[in-house]
Design a protein around this motif. Sequence first.
Motif, mmCIF file in Angstrom:
data_model
loop_
_atom_site.group_PDB
_atom_site.id
_atom_site.type_symbol
_atom_site.label_atom_id
_atom_site.label_comp_id
_atom_site.label_asym_id
_atom_site.label_seq_id
_atom_site.Cartn_x
_atom_site.Cartn_y
_atom_site.Cartn_z
ATOM 1 N N GLY A 103 109.266 10.286 59.118
ATOM 2 C CA GLY A 103 108.641 8.920 57.835
ATOM 3 C C GLY A 103 107.420 9.309 56.824
ATOM 4 O O GLY A 103 107.786 9.259 55.762
ATOM 5 N N VAL A 104 107.244 10.463 57.312
ATOM 6 C CA VAL A 104 106.431 11.186 56.359
ATOM 7 C C VAL A 104 107.994 11.681 54.777
ATOM 8 O O VAL A 104 107.093 11.537 53.842
ATOM 9 N N ASN A 118 109.990 10.402 54.110
ATOM 10 C CA ASN A 118 110.530 8.968 53.902
ATOM 11 C C ASN A 118 110.072 8.540 52.421
ATOM 12 O O ASN A 118 110.247 8.413 51.650
ATOM 13 N N LYS A 119 108.801 8.545 52.893
ATOM 14 C CA LYS A 119 107.227 8.363 52.080
ATOM 15 C C LYS A 119 106.943 8.712 50.954
ATOM 16 O O LYS A 119 106.617 8.602 49.812
ATOM 17 N N HIS A 120 107.340 10.797 50.545
ATOM 18 C CA HIS A 120 107.423 11.192 50.072
ATOM 19 C C HIS A 120 108.982 11.278 49.104
ATOM 20 O O HIS A 120 108.531 11.473 48.233
ATOM 21 N N GLY A 121 109.353 10.299 49.190
ATOM 22 C CA GLY A 121 110.250 9.919 48.274
ATOM 23 C C GLY A 121 111.804 10.782 48.789
ATOM 24 O O GLY A 121 112.595 11.134 48.164
ATOM 25 N N SER A 162 115.184 11.829 50.449
ATOM 26 C CA SER A 162 116.663 11.052 51.237
ATOM 27 C C SER A 162 116.773 11.403 52.442
ATOM 28 O O SER A 162 117.025 12.684 52.787
#
Length: 85
Positions: A45-46, A48-51, A53
Motif C-alpha cells: 500500500g505504501v 502504491n501510494k508513493h507512485g 507501479s
Amino acid sequence: MFAFAIIPGFGFFFGTALDAIMGESGFGPTGNTLLFIFGFFVAVGVANKHGISLSDLKLAVACGLGGAFVFISVLALIKAGMARF
C-alpha cells in the motif's frame, strides 16, 4: 484476489520459521504470521501510494516481502530494547 489467498499461506510458513529461529525474541507462530501479513499489505500500500507501479508481480512480491521482514525486524528490535529495561 489471489494475493488474499496466497499471502496468509506464506505468512504462516514464514511465521512458523521465524518462531523457530527467533524463539523467545519473537512473537509466536500466530503473532509472526499476523505481523507478516500486515507488514506485507502495508508495504504494498505504501509503495502504491508513493507512485510505484506494482503491475509486475515480481516487483509487488519483492516489495511486500521486504516490507514484511522490515516490519517484523523493527518490532523485534523494539521488543528487545524494552526487555532490557
